[in-house]
Design a protein around this motif. Sequence first.
Motif, PDB file in Angstrom:
ATOM      1  N   ARG A   1       0.813  -1.222   0.000  1.00 39.07           N
ATOM      2  CA  ARG A   1       0.000   0.000   0.000  1.00 39.07           C
ATOM      3  C   ARG A   1       0.839   1.262   0.000  1.00 39.07           C
ATOM      4  NH1 ARG A   1      -3.710  -0.660   4.910  1.00 39.07           N
ATOM      5  NH2 ARG A   1      -2.234  -2.276   5.542  1.00 39.07           N
TER       6      ARG A   1
ATOM      7  N   GLU B   1      -1.543   2.735  -2.711  1.00 41.77           N
ATOM      8  CA  GLU B   1      -2.953   2.346  -2.633  1.00 41.77           C
ATOM      9  C   GLU B   1      -3.521   2.905  -1.332  1.00 41.77           C
ATOM     10  OE1 GLU B   1      -5.638  -1.750  -2.669  1.00 41.77           O
ATOM     11  OE2 GLU B   1      -3.487  -1.820  -3.084  1.00 41.77           O
TER      12      GLU B   1
ATOM     13  N   SER C   1      -8.573  -4.842  -1.568  1.00 37.60           N
ATOM     14  CA  SER C   1      -7.906  -3.951  -2.508  1.00 37.60           C
ATOM     15  C   SER C   1      -8.670  -3.836  -3.808  1.00 37.60           C
ATOM     16  CB  SER C   1      -6.497  -4.473  -2.792  1.00 37.60           C
ATOM     17  OG  SER C   1      -6.566  -5.774  -3.334  1.00 37.60           O
TER      18      SER C   1
ATOM     19  N   SER D   1     -10.050  -0.417  -4.795  1.00 37.55           N
ATOM     20  CA  SER D   1      -9.098   0.687  -4.878  1.00 37.55           C
ATOM     21  C   SER D   1      -9.415   1.649  -5.999  1.00 37.55           C
ATOM     22  CB  SER D   1      -7.683   0.132  -5.069  1.00 37.55           C
ATOM     23  OG  SER D   1      -7.616  -0.614  -6.272  1.00 37.55           O
TER      24      SER D   1
END
Length: 324
Positions: free
Chosen positions: A68, A81, A283, A286
């Motif tokens: 991330r 991220e 995720s 995202s």
Amino acid sequence: MLAFLALLAFVGLVGPSAWLLSLRGQARGADIPVRKISTPETLEVAYLMGGGYRAADTVITRMVTDGRIAVGSDGKVTVLEAVSHDAVERALLSACGADWSGSLSKLRTVLRWKPAMDTLERSLEARGLLLSAATRRTWERAANTQVAGLVVGATLGTGLLFAPGFLAVALLAFVLVVAGIVLRVKCAPPRHSWGNTTDLGAEYRAYLETNDPWSGPWNEESDEAARLAGLVARRGYEALPDGELREQLKKADQEPSSHSPVRRASSTRKKKPRSSYSSSSSSSSSSTLYSSCSSGSSCSSSSSCSSSSCSSSSCSSSSCGSSY
């Protein structure tokens, strides 16, 4: 009159000593085996073992390992991220600012003094592993009061030595003074800032140095990010395998400015534009985490909007909304 002075000597010796002894009892914590303590969260363990900077290193390790954020060879942190799983991670993303980047040394310091760290401390206090600030202050007051009582008792006891018929009372006062001095040494409040663990907390810290509370058949499939974060929480960044992250955390920790009071003060006063974050557990979402512009223009970059269309959280010529 002499009887009143004798009574005053006993009150000055016994009362404050009993108060001090009572507070020392509170500092012991619950009388339970450390193995029966319910396992705290990773960040709670990090805070218990090394304070706010250890918790910051734990968060950084976890977010770097799962991709991330990234830490470059120049010590610059870049958000890849913008997904957060708890309040401390949200605080880190917020500290990165509009360009989703920042110095590792600065981020560690800013994160250390975020309100999210106070939440960790309160949680450990509720578990009986840390003393509250109010209890520590009261403990110091009791210790100071007891010292004053010892001085008063010793002074009055010396005077009673020369009073006819009060020799036994004076000798008893001196015995209580000696006992009070021993009690003061045994029940002295901690002199250093990290001496705020209860006896149970200190015992649990010693246990965590050699035992992994997250190990076991129920946790064999834990991912690498959780494993390394737990390792840093228990033993510090020095326990990380050889690699760039450990070297960068070491350099950031050795930065003189990262621990200076001036830096601390400025980090709490300086206000930056920030977005609001909420936790996300996958995720795959995202694509909704980055700024989007209406009115026909878009901001597709995950790091920042272009200067011609967007600022930190809004567009100059069109409106941008951030959803995190």
